[in-house]
Design a protein around this motif. Structure first.
Motif, PDB file in Angstrom:
ATOM      1  N   CYS A  93       0.815  -1.214   0.000  1.00 32.76           N
ATOM      2  CA  CYS A  93       0.000   0.000   0.000  1.00 32.76           C
ATOM      3  C   CYS A  93       0.850   1.266   0.000  1.00 32.76           C
ATOM      4  O   CYS A  93       0.340   2.344  -0.313  1.00 32.76           O
ATOM      5  CB  CYS A  93      -0.954  -0.005   1.190  1.00 32.76           C
ATOM      6  N   HIS A  94       2.128   1.129   0.347  1.00 32.92           N
ATOM      7  CA  HIS A  94       3.034   2.277   0.312  1.00 32.92           C
ATOM      8  C   HIS A  94       3.987   2.214  -0.882  1.00 32.92           C
ATOM      9  O   HIS A  94       5.038   2.847  -0.890  1.00 32.92           O
ATOM     10  CB  HIS A  94       3.810   2.367   1.635  1.00 32.92           C
ATOM     11  N   TYR A  95       3.616   1.415  -1.878  1.00 32.13           N
ATOM     12  CA  TYR A  95       4.326   1.362  -3.167  1.00 32.13           C
ATOM     13  C   TYR A  95       5.769   0.870  -3.026  1.00 32.13           C
ATOM     14  O   TYR A  95       6.612   1.207  -3.845  1.00 32.13           O
ATOM     15  CB  TYR A  95       4.315   2.748  -3.830  1.00 32.13           C
ATOM     16  N   ARG A  96       6.057   0.031  -2.024  1.00 28.59           N
ATOM     17  CA  ARG A  96       7.404  -0.493  -1.846  1.00 28.59           C
ATOM     18  C   ARG A  96       7.423  -1.981  -2.186  1.00 28.59           C
ATOM     19  O   ARG A  96       7.554  -2.840  -1.310  1.00 28.59           O
ATOM     20  CB  ARG A  96       7.883  -0.240  -0.410  1.00 28.59           C
ATOM     21  N   LEU A  97       7.289  -2.274  -3.471  1.00 30.86           N
ATOM     22  CA  LEU A  97       7.279  -3.667  -3.915  1.00 30.86           C
ATOM     23  C   LEU A  97       8.602  -4.352  -3.617  1.00 30.86           C
ATOM     24  O   LEU A  97       8.657  -5.578  -3.455  1.00 30.86           O
ATOM     25  CB  LEU A  97       6.976  -3.741  -5.414  1.00 30.86           C
ATOM     26  N   ASP A  98       9.676  -3.563  -3.533  1.00 32.96           N
ATOM     27  CA  ASP A  98      10.989  -4.145  -3.267  1.00 32.96           C
ATOM     28  C   ASP A  98      11.102  -4.683  -1.851  1.00 32.96           C
ATOM     29  O   ASP A  98      11.995  -5.484  -1.556  1.00 32.96           O
ATOM     30  CB  ASP A  98      12.083  -3.091  -3.493  1.00 32.96           C
ATOM     31  N   LEU A  99      10.196  -4.275  -0.961  1.00 33.28           N
ATOM     32  CA  LEU A  99      10.259  -4.713   0.437  1.00 33.28           C
ATOM     33  C   LEU A  99       9.228  -5.787   0.771  1.00 33.28           C
ATOM     34  O   LEU A  99       9.151  -6.245   1.902  1.00 33.28           O
ATOM     35  CB  LEU A  99      10.059  -3.511   1.375  1.00 33.28           C
ATOM     36  N   ILE A 100       8.434  -6.178  -0.220  1.00 29.19           N
ATOM     37  CA  ILE A 100       7.408  -7.191   0.033  1.00 29.19           C
ATOM     38  C   ILE A 100       8.046  -8.557   0.241  1.00 29.19           C
ATOM     39  O   ILE A 100       8.929  -8.968  -0.504  1.00 29.19           O
ATOM     40  CB  ILE A 100       6.408  -7.244  -1.140  1.00 29.19           C
ATOM     41  N   ASP A 101       7.594  -9.240   1.272  1.00 36.98           N
ATOM     42  CA  ASP A 101       8.081 -10.585   1.572  1.00 36.98           C
ATOM     43  C   ASP A 101       6.859 -11.492   1.688  1.00 36.98           C
ATOM     44  O   ASP A 101       6.275 -11.634   2.753  1.00 36.98           O
ATOM     45  CB  ASP A 101       8.882 -10.574   2.883  1.00 36.98           C
ATOM     46  N   TYR A 102       6.461 -12.079   0.557  1.00 38.31           N
ATOM     47  CA  TYR A 102       5.250 -12.892   0.529  1.00 38.31           C
ATOM     48  C   TYR A 102       5.560 -14.323   0.925  1.00 38.31           C
ATOM     49  O   TYR A 102       6.405 -14.981   0.321  1.00 38.31           O
ATOM     50  CB  TYR A 102       4.608 -12.864  -0.859  1.00 38.31           C
ATOM     51  N   GLU A 103       4.864 -14.787   1.945  1.00 38.91           N
ATOM     52  CA  GLU A 103       4.958 -16.179   2.383  1.00 38.91           C
ATOM     53  C   GLU A 103       3.540 -16.739   2.459  1.00 38.91           C
ATOM     54  O   GLU A 103       2.659 -16.138   3.085  1.00 38.91           O
ATOM     55  CB  GLU A 103       5.616 -16.278   3.755  1.00 38.91           C
TER      56      GLU A 103
END
Length: 459
Positions: A93-103
């Motif tokens: 939601c804060h446009y930081r796709l580089d910090l997404i950690d999907y598990e």
């Protein structure tokens, strides 16, 4: 008429004297609950062993309000809160796709805890009750309640930004999240931009049919969307800032600033706040305006947060290193350019510091609203107000038309805005302030709360 039920991730319990924690949201929601009696449910903050039996609600009553607190197992906290909510939805939601950690396990935990909330809440709901759910931790809650047969009006308010469709669709379970949202009767957002982004998402995925005037239909269910920019306790905060003149700490701060202008930034520690960008912009300002050396001080107040999430621990070190580097490069024997504080300050103290600051530097990279911007304006002396320098990516930029809007990624533009603010003549400062304070009086926290609930009751 039934009671109001509020559900949020955490519940601000009143102290032994019945006072709720400082902060407009808690005060406004408590007032709404007290009006006709109500219930506030959420996680207690306590973590129990995974081996214990199914968690149960601990219900406490204070005056006309019941507080229903739910302990969570350590696995639930790891997966629902630290995992999917704060390492998936928050950066998304804060446009930081580089910090997404999907598990996948975190996703499962997120829906499991929402299901647990629904099951625990179900027996407490009466047919005429109105339910108001808050924020990204609990998006699936209405869908879970509907599965249990709950037909009450249920509203949802998102306190953080809602991103554009191309960002949302990177989430592997975005359709499930979207269908969870359209299970509510009223979905509220901070700004018209957030509302447009959400409408774009449901349109592109054919999730709902538009009926006009922010009304939609999905299957047999109709729902509304709306913009409800959250406010602050404007009058109370202004009064607090005026009374802060008597505070010993504020007085000492003023005395230590003799002959210097104060620039202030106040943020919870988070990568969305743009704190390192701000420090670099301040450094650029001093380097390119050497006449201001020893004549300005930048106070950055950044309490720690979410220490259980690794990215936040790393960021704490990064911000401290940035501030230390700038001070090492620019400081003199009798001048420290940046004062960096990592603990929370009393709200009364903050109000006094805002009032003394000639510039409020509020430059998040992305923010749902940002109430610091509103508090800074409310704290000002109308006869000699300071200047708000505000990121165009904060929701508050859609409301505070007297602020100097900047691109927080562009240190040159922020640097120029700081110079403009420090040199702004009194009549322009007063003009800009009067426009913003008028808006804050007309759209305070109580107006926000009443406006949303009126819409929900009619949804």
């Amino acid at each position: 008429m039934g009671k109001l039920i509020i559900i949020s991730n955490r519940v601000p319990l009143p102290d032994k004297h019945g006072n709720v924690p400082a902060g407009g949201l808690a005060v406004a929601l408590q007032a709404a609950l007290e009006e006709k009696g109500g219930l506030w449910m959420g996680w207690s903050g306590k973590v129990i062993s995974d081996n214990l039996q199914q968690p149960h609600l601990n219900i406490q009553k204070h005056d006309n309000i019941e507080y229903a607190l739910l302990d969570l197992a350590s696995t639930d906290v790891d997966e629902y809160y630290a995992g999917f909510a704060n390492r998936m939805l928050w950066p998304l939601c804060h446009y930081r796709l580089d910090l997404i950690d999907y598990e996948r396990k975190d996703m499962a935990g997120y829906f499991r805890v929402n299901r647990l909330f629904a099951e625990q809440l179900q027996s407490l709901i009466q047919p005429d009750d109105i339910i108001w759910v808050h924020d990204y931790h609990l998006i699936p809650l209405a869908a879970e309640l509907r599965r249990l047969g709950v037909k009450n009006r249920i509203g949802f308010f998102l306190h953080i930004p809602w991103p554009s469709a191309d960002i949302v669709f990177t989430l592997p379970v975005h359709e499930t999240i979207m269908r969870g949202l359209v299970s509510y009767d009223l979905i509220g957002f901070q700004t018209d931009y957030d509302l447009e982004n959400f409408t774009g998402c449901i349109s592109r995925e054919n999730i709902a049919i538009p009926l006009g005037e922010n009304r939609f239909k999905t299957g047999s269910h109709e729902f509304k969307t709306g913009k409800f920019g959250i406010g602050i306790e404007t009058d109370k905060f202004t009064d607090t800032a005026q009374r802060s003149e008597k505070s010993a700490l504020v007085r000492r701060m003023r005395e230590s600033m003799t002959g210097r202008d104060l620039i202030i930034g106040v943020d919870r520690l988070d990568y969305s706040k743009g704190i390192t960008n701000r420090i670099e912009a301040f450094e650029h300002f001093v380097q390119n305006n050497p006449e201001y050396k020893s004549k300005v001080t930048f106070l950055q107040v950044t309490p720690k947060s979410r220490s259980e999430v690794p990215e936040y621990a790393e960021m704490q070190s990064m911000v401290a290193e940035h501030a230390g580097r700038v001070n090492g490069a620019l400081a003199s024997v009798d001048w420290t350019p940046i004062r960096y504080i990592t603990r929370s300050l009393n709200r009364n103290i903050l109000a006094g510091l805002y009032r003394h600051a000639k510039v409020g530097l509020v430059t998040p990279l992305r923010d749902g609203m940002n109430l610091v911007a509103k508090e800074y304006v409310a704290a000002q002396d109308k006869n000699d107000p300071g200047v708000l320098v505000l990121s165009r990516f904060a929701g508050a930029s859609r409301e505070l038309d007297g602020a100097l809007l900047v691109n927080p990624y562009d240190k040159e533009s922020v640097s120029q805005a700081i110079r403009h603010a420090l040199n702004m003549p009194l009549n322009e400062r007063q003009y800009r302030y009067s426009s913003m304070i008028k808006h804050l009086h007309e759209n305070d926290i109580n107006h926000w709360c009443a406006n949303y609930l009126d819409e929900l009751r009619c949804a």
